[in-house]
Design an enzyme around this catalytic site. Structure first.
Site, PDB file in Angstrom:
ATOM      1  N   CYS A   2      32.553  36.395  71.748  1.00 32.06           N
ATOM      2  CA  CYS A   2      32.035  37.678  71.276  1.00 32.06           C
ATOM      3  C   CYS A   2      31.350  37.547  69.921  1.00 32.06           C
ATOM      4  CB  CYS A   2      33.163  38.672  71.102  1.00 32.06           C
ATOM      5  SG  CYS A   2      33.944  39.158  72.617  1.00 32.06           S
ATOM      6  N   ARG A  27      26.374  32.169  71.610  1.00 35.47           N
ATOM      7  CA  ARG A  27      27.822  32.011  71.667  1.00 35.47           C
ATOM      8  C   ARG A  27      28.370  32.273  73.067  1.00 35.47           C
ATOM      9  NH1 ARG A  27      30.202  32.634  66.368  1.00 35.47           N
ATOM     10  NH2 ARG A  27      32.083  33.387  67.345  1.00 35.47           N
ATOM     11  N   TRP A  74      32.342  38.803  75.365  1.00 35.57           N
ATOM     12  CA  TRP A  74      32.768  37.796  76.333  1.00 35.57           C
ATOM     13  C   TRP A  74      34.162  38.235  76.746  1.00 35.57           C
ATOM     14  CZ3 TRP A  74      36.522  34.036  77.132  1.00 35.57           C
ATOM     15  CH2 TRP A  74      36.196  32.999  78.016  1.00 35.57           C
ATOM     16  N   ASN A  99      36.209  41.441  67.865  1.00 34.85           N
ATOM     17  CA  ASN A  99      36.345  40.096  68.425  1.00 34.85           C
ATOM     18  C   ASN A  99      37.812  39.729  68.358  1.00 34.85           C
ATOM     19  OD1 ASN A  99      33.614  39.982  68.507  1.00 34.85           O
ATOM     20  ND2 ASN A  99      33.380  38.331  66.999  1.00 34.85           N
ATOM     21  N   GLY A 100      38.325  39.120  69.402  1.00 38.12           N
ATOM     22  CA  GLY A 100      39.701  38.655  69.379  1.00 38.12           C
ATOM     23  C   GLY A 100      40.529  39.289  70.473  1.00 38.12           C
ATOM     24  N   GLU A 482      32.560  12.241  78.612  1.00 43.50           N
ATOM     25  CA  GLU A 482      31.605  13.203  78.053  1.00 43.50           C
ATOM     26  C   GLU A 482      30.424  13.405  79.016  1.00 43.50           C
ATOM     27  OE1 GLU A 482      31.504  15.408  75.997  1.00 43.50           O
ATOM     28  OE2 GLU A 482      29.478  15.697  75.289  1.00 43.50           O
ATOM     29  N   LYS A 486      29.412  16.960  80.547  1.00 40.46           N
ATOM     30  CA  LYS A 486      28.066  17.528  80.359  1.00 40.46           C
ATOM     31  C   LYS A 486      27.480  17.905  81.708  1.00 40.46           C
ATOM     32  CE  LYS A 486      27.700  18.386  76.960  1.00 40.46           C
ATOM     33  NZ  LYS A 486      28.739  18.104  76.018  1.00 40.46           N
ATOM     34  N   GLU A 489      29.296  20.998  83.219  1.00 37.61           N
ATOM     35  CA  GLU A 489      29.184  22.287  82.540  1.00 37.61           C
ATOM     36  C   GLU A 489      27.792  22.909  82.633  1.00 37.61           C
ATOM     37  OE1 GLU A 489      30.573  22.221  78.428  1.00 37.61           O
ATOM     38  OE2 GLU A 489      29.465  20.402  77.993  1.00 37.61           O
ATOM     39  N   HIS A 505      42.848   2.332  91.755  1.00 40.11           N
ATOM     40  CA  HIS A 505      44.133   3.032  91.825  1.00 40.11           C
ATOM     41  C   HIS A 505      43.979   4.438  92.393  1.00 40.11           C
ATOM     42  CE1 HIS A 505      46.130  -0.234  89.790  1.00 40.11           C
ATOM     43  NE2 HIS A 505      45.173  -0.230  88.866  1.00 40.11           N
ATOM     44  N   LYS A 604      30.189  29.456  73.430  1.00 43.56           N
ATOM     45  CA  LYS A 604      29.988  28.404  72.438  1.00 43.56           C
ATOM     46  C   LYS A 604      31.229  28.191  71.574  1.00 43.56           C
ATOM     47  CE  LYS A 604      27.694  25.312  70.172  1.00 43.56           C
ATOM     48  NZ  LYS A 604      27.584  23.993  70.832  1.00 43.56           N
TER      49      LYS A 604
HETATM   50  N1  HGA Z   1      39.434  41.353  73.795  1.00 40.29           N
HETATM   51  C1  HGA Z   1      38.126  41.928  73.663  1.00 40.29           C
HETATM   52  C2  HGA Z   1      37.199  41.016  72.848  1.00 40.29           C
HETATM   53  C3  HGA Z   1      37.065  39.664  73.505  1.00 40.29           C
HETATM   54  C4  HGA Z   1      36.518  38.552  72.612  1.00 40.29           C
HETATM   55  O1  HGA Z   1      36.641  38.517  71.398  1.00 40.29           O
HETATM   56  N2  HGA Z   1      35.912  37.503  73.240  1.00 40.29           N
HETATM   57  O2  HGA Z   1      35.440  36.429  72.515  1.00 40.29           O
HETATM   58  C5  HGA Z   1      37.530  42.267  75.005  1.00 40.29           C
HETATM   59  O3  HGA Z   1      37.924  41.709  76.041  1.00 40.29           O
HETATM   60  O4  HGA Z   1      36.655  43.121  75.040  1.00 40.29           O
END
Ligand code: HGA
Length: 609
Positions: A2, A27, A74, A99-100, A482, A486, A489, A505, A604
């Site tokens: 986020c 990000r 996100w 965020n969080g 790696e 790469k 992803e 093995h 990111k």
């Molecule tokens: N928990 C919040 C924000 C998610 C977040 O910080 N993502 O990196 C949500 O789900 O909206």
């Protein structure tokens, strides 16, 4: 993950918010939104998908105002839907971006429901909006209401808050997630990442854990977790606008792959000037490094593979024990700790949550000294470490790490030689040799980049495959890991890496004519062993794609394709061999038409668990 941006100004802030959100796109996110104070009302525009779609919607509504907050989400709590996109509002009078993760959101939700609050989203974030609203009703002080609200939260947050009747105030707070304030002339900003405000200002204050701040157009007041007014240092960011733009390249990943000679030169500049001296790791290093008897590396993803490579260097050059652990595993086990073992945390962003928590856990288990290897200055992990080595890769925007990885490798190599020198295992002649190896490295990397046309031809053969194997031995096994990471992803081709000696093995059972096998085969002491492992693949009809340096003496034959990397560069060979596997993944992804810079489901800076 986020991203947050906010602005209070005497000009229309919508373009500032949109520009900031676009710069945060790298990000990784799934939806975007802004809330702006317009004629005494909070107006919101949110969209699932790209910022550009939200921007068009905001333009169609003619959104314009002097105070606003914006967010790229996100999702962690609640699906990817418009009602779950931020900003979240309470009673149309408080708007919040976050965020969080709020860990006690369920209890808060119940308590708020009992108070009559109705929830429109499934997010944890919405409880913050209602909590601020609840306290704001008590005395109409937005800053105090935010402070009371966050004191009732557990978990991690960076938040921006505005209120319908406070056109002169933007409030923000952080705990566990990064947040900074951008200082303008008669205007101020908040952002989760300096790139979001860089076109408006370079003067920034990084908030510390537990800080809250009150911004007006002309003033910024910061308070610490004990509610004391504090002066935080003003930094002048050296992030360049050019580093945030594509220039002549098609993708940031391509740009960043090609920036590696410069990123490496910049990162090793101080080493070439001063030699392998403790001071490279910060002012505390000359006193602390000599007391250490071992190393424990904690990291995630690509940084973990840099750590695995470093194990070979540290044990052979410095002659001390080195363990490497995945941060998200380490932090949840009863880990044994030797206080005299240096904890090394590696993170491009310096804010990877699992790595940060692993570092805290290592300290709680008794490790005395921590070194961080990060690319972003003043980020959380370096600030929690006694020692630091900043890689000078410049902004890395592509989700798939490239230049951050190779610069981490040279940072770790520098650590190995510095420790070896301190322990009397690296004499002046050996030091001069290692400096020479470093000096020639950017040139060798450039040579490897010149192989791009040949690698592109190979990549077309990979595009139609659903699986691939990567093999390496010794120092090059982490490069095989790696390479596989790469490829999966960004191209979504399933890829696995094995130490070549492990084939028999188990994984050999997978080998048939449909399974391309990439082999990293430089002319080192294990070359003959690798050649035997390749025979095992050929004997089962597997098609080999071999990266071999000029001295490996491989020739093409039926089912064996060879690209020759530069002359063997000795102990730094993993850095050079990282380039072809990056290019292979990049071109395979292009051939499959995937979104190279924003691979599905990935972000990111991984700032959640
Ligand atoms: N928990 C919040 C924000 C998610 C977040 O910080 N993502 O990196 C949500 O789900 O909206």
């Amino acid at each position: 993950m986020c991203g947050i941006v906010g602005a209070i100004a005497s000009r229309n802030v919508v373009p500032v918010l949109v520009d900031g959100l676009k710069r945060l796109e790298y990000r990784g996110y799934d939806s975007a939104g802004i809330a702006v104070l317009v004629d005494g009302a909070i107006r919101r525009v949110r969209r699932v998908g790209r910022v550009a779609e939200m921007e068009n919607a905001a333009a169609a509504e003619g959104l314009s105002g002097f105070l606003g907050i914006g967010h790229t989400r996100w999702a962690t709590h609640g699906g990817v839907t418009e009602p779950n996109a931020h900003p979240h509002v309470s009673h149309d009078s408080i708007a919040v971006v976050h965020n969080g993760i709020i860990e006690n959101h369920e209890q808060q939700r119940e308590a708020l429901r009992a108070l009559g609050y109705r929830f429109e989203s499934q997010t944890d974030t919405e409880v913050i909006a209602h909590l601020v609203h609840y306290h704001y009703q008590q005395d109409g002080d937005l800053f105090a209401a935010t402070r009371r609200a966050v004191s009732e939260l557990t978990g991690a947050y960076a938040i921006g808050v505005i209120a319908i009747d406070r056109p002169q105030q933007l409030v923000c707070a952080r705990m566990g997630c990064p947040l900074l304030i951008g200082l303008g002339e008669g205007e101020n900003f908040i952002a989760s990442d300096v790139s979001a405000v860089i076109s408006a200002t370079r003067r920034v204050i990084f908030l510390e854990e537990g800080d809250l701040a009150l911004l007006t157009r002309d003033e910024v007041k910061v308070f610490d977790r004990d509610e004391r007014a504090v002066e935080r240092k003003i930094h002048v960011s050296d992030v360049s606008l050019a580093s945030l733009e594509l220039g002549p390249y098609s993708h940031f990943m391509q740009k960043e792959i090609h920036e590696q000679p410069k990123a490496l030169s910049d990162t090793i500049e101080a080493v070439l000037e001063d030699g392998f001296v403790a001071g490279l790791f910060g002012p505390n290093a000359p006193a602390l490094l000599p007391t250490l008897t071992g190393v424990k590396i904690l990291a995630c993803g690509t940084s973990y593979y840099a750590g695995l490579t470093a194990k070979y260097w540290i044990e052979s050059i410095a002659g001390i024990q080195c363990d490497v652990e995945i941060a998200s595993e380490y932090r949840y086990r009863e880990a044994w700790a030797d206080p005299d073992h240096l904890v090394v945390t590696i993170s491009q962003s310096g804010e990877t949550l699992d790595s940060m928590e692993a570092l805290k856990y290592a300290k709680s288990r008794g490790h005395k000294t921590a070194l961080s290897i990060c690319n972003v200055r003043e980020s959380a992990i370096p600030r929690a470490s006694e020692l630091v080595f900043y890689t000078r890769a410049g902004a890395e925007i592509g989700v798939a790490s490239t230049k951050a990885f190779t610069t981490q490798l040279v940072a770790l190599f520098t650590l190995a030689v510095t420790l070896g020198k301190m322990r009397g295992r690296v004499d002046a002649a050996a030091e001069a040799g290692y400096l020479d190896d470093l000096r020639h490295l950017p040139g060798s990397v450039q040579h490897a980049l010149n192989l791009e046309p040949q690698i592109k031809t190979w990549s077309e053969r990979f595009a139609s495959k659903s699986d691939a194997l990567f093999l390496g031995r010794g120092l090059h096994y982490p490069i095989a890991l790696e390479g596989a990471l790469k490829l999966k992803e960004i191209s979504y081709i399933h890829a696995e890496a094995y130490p070549a000696g492990e084939l028999k093995h188990g994984p050999l059972a997978l080998v048939d004519s449909d399974m391309p096998v990439v082999v990293i085969a430089p002319n080192d002491s294990l070359l003959e062993k690798v050649k035997s492992n390749m025979q095992e693949v050929r004997a089962r009809g597997g098609e080999l794609f071999v990266f071999a340096d000029l001295d490996s003496h491989f020739s093409e034959s039926d089912g064996v394709h060879v690209i020759r990397t530069p002359r063997h560069v000795g102990v730094l060979s993993p850095v050079v061999h990282a380039i072809p596997v990056q290019l292979l993944a990049y071109h395979a992804a292009l051939a499959r038409g995937t979104d190279v810079d924003k691979p599905r489901n990935l972000a990111k800076s991984v700032t959640v668990e």
